[in-house]
Every structure is written in C-alpha cells, then in structure tokens.
Design a protein around this motif. Structure first.
Motif, short mmCIF file in Angstrom:
data_model
loop_
_atom_site.label_atom_id
_atom_site.label_comp_id
_atom_site.label_asym_id
_atom_site.label_seq_id
_atom_site.Cartn_x
_atom_site.Cartn_y
_atom_site.Cartn_z
N SER A 37 1.37 3.91 -3.21
CA SER A 37 1.02 5.32 -3.02
C SER A 37 2.16 6.26 -3.43
O SER A 37 1.94 7.47 -3.54
N GLU A 38 3.35 5.72 -3.65
CA GLU A 38 4.47 6.57 -4.07
C GLU A 38 4.31 7.08 -5.50
O GLU A 38 4.83 8.13 -5.86
N HIS B 212 -2.12 8.15 -6.37
CA HIS B 212 -2.82 8.78 -5.24
C HIS B 212 -3.45 7.70 -4.37
O HIS B 212 -3.99 6.70 -4.87
N ILE B 213 -3.41 7.90 -3.07
CA ILE B 213 -3.89 6.88 -2.14
C ILE B 213 -5.37 6.57 -2.34
O ILE B 213 -5.82 5.45 -2.09
N VAL C 194 -5.53 3.95 -4.83
CA VAL C 194 -5.08 2.69 -4.24
C VAL C 194 -6.24 2.01 -3.52
O VAL C 194 -6.45 0.80 -3.64
N THR D 230 0.56 6.39 4.90
CA THR D 230 1.51 7.19 4.10
C THR D 230 2.02 8.41 4.87
O THR D 230 2.89 9.12 4.37
N ILE E 119 0.85 -1.20 0.00
CA ILE E 119 0.00 0.00 0.00
C ILE E 119 0.87 1.24 0.00
O ILE E 119 0.66 2.18 -0.78
N ARG E 120 1.88 1.26 0.87
CA ARG E 120 2.79 2.40 0.94
C ARG E 120 3.55 2.58 -0.38
O ARG E 120 3.70 3.70 -0.88
N THR F 161 -4.64 6.08 4.16
CA THR F 161 -3.95 7.38 4.10
C THR F 161 -2.97 7.54 5.26
O THR F 161 -1.86 8.05 5.07
#
Length: 324
Positions: free
Chosen positions: A46-47, A50-51, A54, A105, A42-43, A102
C-alpha cells in the motif's frame, strides 16, 4: 523428485516424527506467522499502490494460485446451489476485506489485531439474532466481558474514534456476518465451492472501486502482491490441516500469539509501539472468545458421526471451520 528432496530435509523428518498434536501446534503457529507476514506485505504494497488495488490483486492472484486445486477437484465439486447467499457473501466479504485492509494502513498493526479478536463475539450475537441460536448466561457474560475489552482498546470516552479504528470494527462486523452466511451455505454447498466462489466473486466486486485509482504496480509492488496471495494460501492450508490433526479447543489459545507477533513486526519494520491498553484489551477479548469457543465445542463435538454423505474427513474439518 520434489517429494523425495523434501523427505530428505531434516526439518521435514523432524516434523514427520512428531505426534499428531505436536504437528497440529506447529502447523497452527506456522499459519499465524504466515498470516502475520501477509499483513506486513499488505502494508508495504500500500506504500506504492492504492489499498483498493491491493484488495483486488489479492483476490485475482489468489484465484491463479487456486487454479491447480480447481483442476484437481473438478468443476462439479464447486457447483453453486444457493446463488443468492453466494452473492450476499461476496458483497459482505468485500466490505470486510476493504475495511480490514484499509485499517491496516491507518492504525498500528497490534491495535488492528486486537480488535479483530472480537469477531467471535459478533458471530455469537448474530447467531442469536438471525439464526435463532440460544445462548445461556455464561456466554452472555463472556460477550459482555469481550465488549468491555474492546472499549478498553478504543477508549471512546478519552480519545476520539479514529477512522482506522472504525474501519477495524466494521471489518470485524462484516466478517462476522460473512461467517453467519457461510454457516447457512454449509447446509447446501461444499467447502471447496464456498471458498473458491468467494474469491471469484470478489474479483469483479473489488475491481470496480479500484478502477478510479488504478495504476500499474511497480516490480516491488508485484513481489508484495504475489507474496500476499501465496502466503495467504499457504497459511490457510496450514491452518486447516492443523485442525484436521487435533481438537479445535486445544488449538484456540495459540491464536493469542498473533498479537505479540504483530506487535514485534510492527515495531521492527514500522517502529510502532502498541499502548498498554491494546495489550490489556486484546487479552480480555481473547479470553472471552476462548471461553465462547470452548462452550460451543462442547455443544458440538467434532467426530466422524458428523460426516455427511460423500464427505471426507478433510471436508468435515473444512466445513466445521467455515461454520465457526
């Protein structure tokens, strides 16, 4: 063919020779590891994405992974009997998932994990307020101790609450409300319906906020997104199967290993070093939730006498876990 090859693997042979309790422990630890790797994905996703996207793809791809299960059980098994509660669960679940994803992140993974241990505390409080369940002095004391543990982690008197910590707490609250809704749904609907319709409803709900920030995932992002969906499904299967093999209270203490696992992964991949108070507060919260879980388990022992009409052993375990 595939089953024969799997049976020939030494690790499978080793697993099959173990006692039900040992199998349960192996599966439970496996689920924790899979969930932890999913958090890393997940992290990483998100790089470059946009989360909010995701979150959307996590549900869309999870539904695709679930299609063989839906086909095998048939549409009749996922009939929706309490539409209002299903929609309520969808919106509350979306809030919890968006906030939870969120916060991953924004704050260290170990800190987010420690705060997530507070969910059983909120569930117990909510069950008292909204479901009229009675809790006695010992559980009230455990709740107070757990809240103290959370305060140790966030330290509101010494540090300003960051947006990430606020989101982590919102996620824990929302997922606790979600659990209370599930507890009501188990009275009218099957476990399969509760799980599958949650994913189905989250797809359009999470698509709406994702549209303004939409961009197509890169090849690397697609790998992480599919990893999130597949690992999440495998982790949930392992987790449910572990509780089908052993008593719930015997497996609860294993859950604390998620904190050192997340701390290790966070350090190795993102060079995050959790503070001392994260460990102290996380341990306090976890011990209080273990006590609450054991007290609740004594009040409602898992046995075949709990089986409802046309309910299998697997359905029983799934239902009791959803009610937790």
């Amino acid at each position: 063919m595939i089953n024969r090859l799997l049976n020939e693997l030494q690790i499978i042979q080793f697993f099959n020779l173990q006692s039900p309790q040992t199998k349960a422990i192996i599966l439970n630890i496996s689920s924790i590891v899979l969930f932890s790797i999913m958090v890393i994905f997940i992290r990483k996703a998100s790089e470059s994405l946009h989360i909010l996207e995701v979150v959307f793809f996590r549900n869309l791809l999870a539904l695709i992974v679930m299609l063989p299960i839906i086909k095998s059980i048939g549409l009749a098994a996922i009939k929706m009997n309490n539409t209002r509660l299903f929609f309520m669960r969808g919106f509350v679940g979306a809030i919890g998932m968006i906030a939870g994803f969120t916060c991953l992140t924004l704050i260290p993974l170990a800190q987010a994990t420690a705060i997530s241990f507070s969910q059983p505390l909120f569930i117990t409080i909510g069950a008292t307020i909204f479901l009229g369940e009675i809790i006695k002095a010992r559980r009230i004391a455990a709740i107070i101790v757990g809240i103290i543990g959370m305060l140790i982690i966030v330290q509101p008197g010494f540090n300003s609450l960051s947006f990430g910590i606020i989101l982590a707490i919102i996620s824990a609250l929302a997922l606790s409300v979600n659990a209370l809704i599930v507890k009501k749904l188990t009275l009218t609907d099957t476990p399969h319906a509760i799980i599958i319709w949650m994913v189905v409803m989250l797809i359009p709900i999470t698509l709406i906020p994702a549209i303004p920030v939409w961009e197509w995932p890169s090849l690397e992002a697609w790998l992480y997104l599919w990893g999130i969906a597949i690992l999440g499904t495998l982790a949930h299967f392992s987790w449910t199967k572990s509780y089908a093999l052993a008593d719930i209270t015997s497996l609860e203490p294993i859950g604390f290993i998620k904190l050192p696992i997340m701390a290790l992964l966070g350090w190795m991949i993102f060079t995050e070093i959790p503070g001392t108070w994260t460990w102290v507060g996380g341990l306090i919260i976890f011990m209080s939730t273990i006590y609450i879980s054991q007290r609740e388990a004594k009040a409602s022992t898992v046995s075949y006498t709990h089986l409802r009409a046309h309910e299998t052993r697997e359905d029983l375990v799934c239902r009791l876990l959803l009610e937790k």
